[in-house]
Design a protein around this motif. Structure first.
Motif, PDB file in Angstrom:
ATOM      1  N   GLU A   1       9.201   1.239 -15.442  1.00  0.00           N
ATOM      2  CA  GLU A   1      10.582   1.677 -15.287  1.00  0.00           C
ATOM      3  C   GLU A   1      10.838   3.038 -15.935  1.00  0.00           C
ATOM      4  O   GLU A   1      11.593   3.860 -15.418  1.00  0.00           O
ATOM      5  CB  GLU A   1      11.524   0.623 -15.877  1.00  0.00           C
ATOM      6  CG  GLU A   1      12.992   0.920 -15.645  1.00  0.00           C
ATOM      7  CD  GLU A   1      13.890  -0.204 -16.138  1.00  0.00           C
ATOM      8  OE1 GLU A   1      15.117   0.009 -16.181  1.00  0.00           O
ATOM      9  OE2 GLU A   1      13.370  -1.281 -16.465  1.00  0.00           O
ATOM     10  N   ASN A   2      10.189   3.302 -17.058  1.00  0.00           N
ATOM     11  CA  ASN A   2      10.437   4.546 -17.798  1.00  0.00           C
ATOM     12  C   ASN A   2       9.298   5.546 -17.602  1.00  0.00           C
ATOM     13  O   ASN A   2       8.987   6.332 -18.498  1.00  0.00           O
ATOM     14  CB  ASN A   2      10.602   4.234 -19.292  1.00  0.00           C
ATOM     15  CG  ASN A   2      11.141   5.419 -20.072  1.00  0.00           C
ATOM     16  OD1 ASN A   2      11.947   6.203 -19.560  1.00  0.00           O
ATOM     17  ND2 ASN A   2      10.690   5.574 -21.301  1.00  0.00           N
ATOM     18  N   LYS A   3       8.696   5.551 -16.427  1.00  0.00           N
ATOM     19  CA  LYS A   3       7.484   6.344 -16.210  1.00  0.00           C
ATOM     20  C   LYS A   3       7.694   7.848 -16.405  1.00  0.00           C
ATOM     21  O   LYS A   3       6.826   8.528 -16.965  1.00  0.00           O
ATOM     22  CB  LYS A   3       6.928   6.064 -14.817  1.00  0.00           C
ATOM     23  CG  LYS A   3       7.914   6.244 -13.687  1.00  0.00           C
ATOM     24  CD  LYS A   3       7.364   5.666 -12.386  1.00  0.00           C
ATOM     25  CE  LYS A   3       8.397   5.723 -11.272  1.00  0.00           C
ATOM     26  NZ  LYS A   3       7.902   5.065 -10.048  1.00  0.00           N
ATOM     27  N   LEU A   4       8.832   8.373 -15.979  1.00  0.00           N
ATOM     28  CA  LEU A   4       9.075   9.803 -16.173  1.00  0.00           C
ATOM     29  C   LEU A   4       9.561  10.101 -17.590  1.00  0.00           C
ATOM     30  O   LEU A   4       9.291  11.177 -18.135  1.00  0.00           O
ATOM     31  CB  LEU A   4      10.089  10.322 -15.149  1.00  0.00           C
ATOM     32  CG  LEU A   4       9.643  10.231 -13.688  1.00  0.00           C
ATOM     33  CD1 LEU A   4      10.699  10.833 -12.765  1.00  0.00           C
ATOM     34  CD2 LEU A   4       8.295  10.920 -13.464  1.00  0.00           C
TER      35      LEU A   4
ATOM     36  N   TYR B   1       2.752   9.080  -8.432  1.00  0.00           N
ATOM     37  CA  TYR B   1       2.760   7.709  -8.941  1.00  0.00           C
ATOM     38  C   TYR B   1       2.950   6.708  -7.807  1.00  0.00           C
ATOM     39  O   TYR B   1       2.293   5.659  -7.756  1.00  0.00           O
ATOM     40  CB  TYR B   1       3.876   7.535  -9.973  1.00  0.00           C
ATOM     41  CG  TYR B   1       3.621   8.183 -11.324  1.00  0.00           C
ATOM     42  CD1 TYR B   1       2.432   8.832 -11.618  1.00  0.00           C
ATOM     43  CD2 TYR B   1       4.600   8.139 -12.313  1.00  0.00           C
ATOM     44  CE1 TYR B   1       2.218   9.418 -12.860  1.00  0.00           C
ATOM     45  CE2 TYR B   1       4.393   8.712 -13.564  1.00  0.00           C
ATOM     46  CZ  TYR B   1       3.209   9.358 -13.825  1.00  0.00           C
ATOM     47  OH  TYR B   1       2.999   9.927 -15.059  1.00  0.00           O
ATOM     48  N   ASP B   2       3.881   7.012  -6.904  1.00  0.00           N
ATOM     49  CA  ASP B   2       4.116   6.117  -5.765  1.00  0.00           C
ATOM     50  C   ASP B   2       2.859   6.014  -4.896  1.00  0.00           C
ATOM     51  O   ASP B   2       2.514   4.930  -4.401  1.00  0.00           O
ATOM     52  CB  ASP B   2       5.279   6.626  -4.915  1.00  0.00           C
ATOM     53  CG  ASP B   2       6.623   6.490  -5.608  1.00  0.00           C
ATOM     54  OD1 ASP B   2       6.714   5.717  -6.590  1.00  0.00           O
ATOM     55  OD2 ASP B   2       7.592   7.150  -5.176  1.00  0.00           O
ATOM     56  N   ARG B   3       2.184   7.140  -4.726  1.00  0.00           N
ATOM     57  CA  ARG B   3       0.950   7.136  -3.934  1.00  0.00           C
ATOM     58  C   ARG B   3      -0.136   6.310  -4.623  1.00  0.00           C
ATOM     59  O   ARG B   3      -0.915   5.612  -3.955  1.00  0.00           O
ATOM     60  CB  ARG B   3       0.472   8.576  -3.744  1.00  0.00           C
ATOM     61  CG  ARG B   3      -0.732   8.717  -2.825  1.00  0.00           C
ATOM     62  CD  ARG B   3      -0.399   8.347  -1.420  1.00  0.00           C
ATOM     63  NE  ARG B   3      -1.509   8.635  -0.510  1.00  0.00           N
ATOM     64  CZ  ARG B   3      -1.958   7.794   0.403  1.00  0.00           C
ATOM     65  NH1 ARG B   3      -1.379   6.599   0.580  1.00  0.00           N
ATOM     66  NH2 ARG B   3      -2.967   8.123   1.187  1.00  0.00           N
ATOM     67  N   TYR B   4      -0.177   6.380  -5.936  1.00  0.00           N
ATOM     68  CA  TYR B   4      -1.119   5.570  -6.713  1.00  0.00           C
ATOM     69  C   TYR B   4      -0.891   4.085  -6.414  1.00  0.00           C
ATOM     70  O   TYR B   4      -1.845   3.326  -6.221  1.00  0.00           O
ATOM     71  CB  TYR B   4      -0.905   5.851  -8.199  1.00  0.00           C
ATOM     72  CG  TYR B   4      -1.922   5.232  -9.126  1.00  0.00           C
ATOM     73  CD1 TYR B   4      -3.008   5.970  -9.595  1.00  0.00           C
ATOM     74  CD2 TYR B   4      -1.790   3.916  -9.576  1.00  0.00           C
ATOM     75  CE1 TYR B   4      -3.934   5.415 -10.461  1.00  0.00           C
ATOM     76  CE2 TYR B   4      -2.705   3.356 -10.441  1.00  0.00           C
ATOM     77  CZ  TYR B   4      -3.777   4.104 -10.891  1.00  0.00           C
ATOM     78  OH  TYR B   4      -4.699   3.549 -11.748  1.00  0.00           O
TER      79      TYR B   4
ATOM     80  N   SER C   1      -2.801  14.437 -13.911  1.00  0.00           N
ATOM     81  CA  SER C   1      -1.390  14.072 -13.787  1.00  0.00           C
ATOM     82  C   SER C   1      -1.152  12.586 -14.015  1.00  0.00           C
ATOM     83  O   SER C   1      -0.010  12.145 -14.189  1.00  0.00           O
ATOM     84  CB  SER C   1      -0.856  14.471 -12.405  1.00  0.00           C
ATOM     85  OG  SER C   1      -1.495  13.721 -11.385  1.00  0.00           O
ATOM     86  N   LEU C   2      -2.223  11.775 -14.035  1.00  0.00           N
ATOM     87  CA  LEU C   2      -2.113  10.332 -14.256  1.00  0.00           C
ATOM     88  C   LEU C   2      -2.396   9.943 -15.705  1.00  0.00           C
ATOM     89  O   LEU C   2      -2.476   8.767 -16.034  1.00  0.00           O
ATOM     90  CB  LEU C   2      -3.089   9.587 -13.341  1.00  0.00           C
ATOM     91  CG  LEU C   2      -2.849   9.739 -11.837  1.00  0.00           C
ATOM     92  CD1 LEU C   2      -4.020   9.163 -11.055  1.00  0.00           C
ATOM     93  CD2 LEU C   2      -1.541   9.063 -11.426  1.00  0.00           C
ATOM     94  N   ALA C   3      -2.531  10.941 -16.570  1.00  0.00           N
ATOM     95  CA  ALA C   3      -2.941  10.687 -17.956  1.00  0.00           C
ATOM     96  C   ALA C   3      -1.983   9.781 -18.709  1.00  0.00           C
ATOM     97  O   ALA C   3      -2.381   9.074 -19.641  1.00  0.00           O
ATOM     98  CB  ALA C   3      -3.096  12.006 -18.701  1.00  0.00           C
ATOM     99  N   LEU C   4      -0.694   9.783 -18.321  1.00  0.00           N
ATOM    100  CA  LEU C   4       0.322   9.009 -19.049  1.00  0.00           C
ATOM    101  C   LEU C   4       0.877   7.841 -18.236  1.00  0.00           C
ATOM    102  O   LEU C   4       1.786   7.150 -18.702  1.00  0.00           O
ATOM    103  CB  LEU C   4       1.473   9.932 -19.454  1.00  0.00           C
ATOM    104  CG  LEU C   4       1.128  10.978 -20.515  1.00  0.00           C
ATOM    105  CD1 LEU C   4       2.156  12.098 -20.521  1.00  0.00           C
ATOM    106  CD2 LEU C   4       1.034  10.327 -21.885  1.00  0.00           C
ATOM    107  N   TYR C   5       0.341   7.623 -17.062  1.00  0.00           N
ATOM    108  CA  TYR C   5       0.903   6.598 -16.164  1.00  0.00           C
ATOM    109  C   TYR C   5       0.374   5.223 -16.555  1.00  0.00           C
ATOM    110  O   TYR C   5      -0.831   4.988 -16.568  1.00  0.00           O
ATOM    111  CB  TYR C   5       0.540   6.925 -14.728  1.00  0.00           C
ATOM    112  CG  TYR C   5       1.234   6.057 -13.703  1.00  0.00           C
ATOM    113  CD1 TYR C   5       2.567   5.681 -13.858  1.00  0.00           C
ATOM    114  CD2 TYR C   5       0.560   5.623 -12.576  1.00  0.00           C
ATOM    115  CE1 TYR C   5       3.193   4.888 -12.922  1.00  0.00           C
ATOM    116  CE2 TYR C   5       1.184   4.844 -11.626  1.00  0.00           C
ATOM    117  CZ  TYR C   5       2.505   4.484 -11.804  1.00  0.00           C
ATOM    118  OH  TYR C   5       3.138   3.698 -10.867  1.00  0.00           O
ATOM    119  N   SER C   6       1.267   4.317 -16.861  1.00  0.00           N
ATOM    120  CA  SER C   6       0.858   3.018 -17.403  1.00  0.00           C
ATOM    121  C   SER C   6      -0.032   2.229 -16.445  1.00  0.00           C
ATOM    122  O   SER C   6      -0.906   1.477 -16.883  1.00  0.00           O
ATOM    123  CB  SER C   6       2.086   2.184 -17.784  1.00  0.00           C
ATOM    124  OG  SER C   6       2.909   1.958 -16.671  1.00  0.00           O
TER     125      SER C   6
END
Length: 286
Positions: free
Chosen positions: A10-13, A43-46, A119-124
């Protein structure tokens, strides 16, 4: 072992915003709203790709400076930094390492390597709890085929109601010979099977599990010896082991190594018929 629930994104950005600012609120690296929108699209594409390798996830619409800033922002996830709580929440989602189910999950692995997918370094959804040994073995493994890829712990759901992870046990010269193996059962997708085989081999699962068995079985030895001395009944030992197996099935799943081991030992007549008392060592079966 094998799977975990997808974390809350929910708080990804907001995570990125916090990583790219100092404690006093001043900016380390300012992103435009257009860049935030681009990141959200990645992120959505991930999610659409279930975390699989794809050129879209290389973020071609972001500048190298922006990708490097996000890459470096991961430093705030470490202990004692601004996103330490974020790290803790992700680690708490796993009681044990989902790759080996031996040690605690005390590190975060980037499923798609941070060095490539900056760009995915912080994506949970790309941050997977692991133990140090499994994380070290995996490192930058991000294959393009099931035969050279790790399971994605969040997306690849393996069947929990069928046993596919088996322990094979024998008693030879008073030594317990054990090996664990995956079986490609009908209910298991072929791609998942190939990934699990690669993953198990990469983290040296068989060899590492042998070191855990003596410790794990100590509590059962304490119960088995007086029970067998009193009854000399192998069925009593089998029942004791199967009771333990059921408990681990409920807690860890039937494809956890402890469940598989207890199931195999319970169905080994020589072991239950007093053989357990004479075991002087454990070795890997050929």
């Amino acid at each position: 072992m094998w799977s975990l629930n997808l974390p809350d994104n929910e708080n990804k950005l907001g995570i990125i915003r916090k990583a790219l600012t100092y404690q006093d609120g001043t900016s380390k690296y300012a992103l435009s709203e257009v860049e935030y929108e681009a990141i959200e699209s990645i992120y959505d594409r991930y999610e659409e790709l279930n975390g699989r390798v794809h050129e879209d996830l290389l973020a071609p619409n972001l500048s190298e400076d922006t990708k490097s800033a996000i890459h470096d922002g991961y430093g705030e996830v470490q202990e004692g930094r601004r996103l330490e709580n974020y790290r803790s929440e992700l680690l708490l989602s796993a009681e044990r390492c989902p790759c080996c189910s031996i040690g605690p999950a005390d590190e975060l692995d980037h499923h798609l390597p941070r060095s490539i997918y900056k760009s995915l370094a912080l994506y949970s959804s790309n941050l997977v709890p692991m133990c140090h040994k499994c994380n070290n073995k995996k490192r930058t493994a991000a294959g393009t085929e099931p035969s050279n890829s790790f399971l994605h712990i969040y997306y690849d759901k393996v069947p929990s109601e069928y046993r596919f992870f088996f322990a094979n046990v024998q008693i030879v010269d008073n030594k317990l010979r054990i090996s664990f193996e995956l079986e490609n059962i009908e209910q298991l997708d072929d791609n998942l099977y190939e990934m699990m085989k690669f993953q198990s081999t990469r983290v040296n699962l068989n060899r590492r599990l042998l070191k855990e068995i003596n410790i794990f079985m100590t509590s059962f030895y304490v119960l088995m010896e007086p029970l067998y001395s009193k009854t000399s009944d192998p069925e009593k030992i089998k029942t004791l082991l199967l009771d333990g197996e059921r408990q681990y099935n409920q807690k860890m799943g039937m494809n956890d190594w402890r469940s598989s081991l207890l199931y195999a030992l319970a169905n080994n007549f020589d072991y239950c018929n007093g053989g357990f008392k004479d075991i002087v060592g454990i070795e890997e079966a050929n």
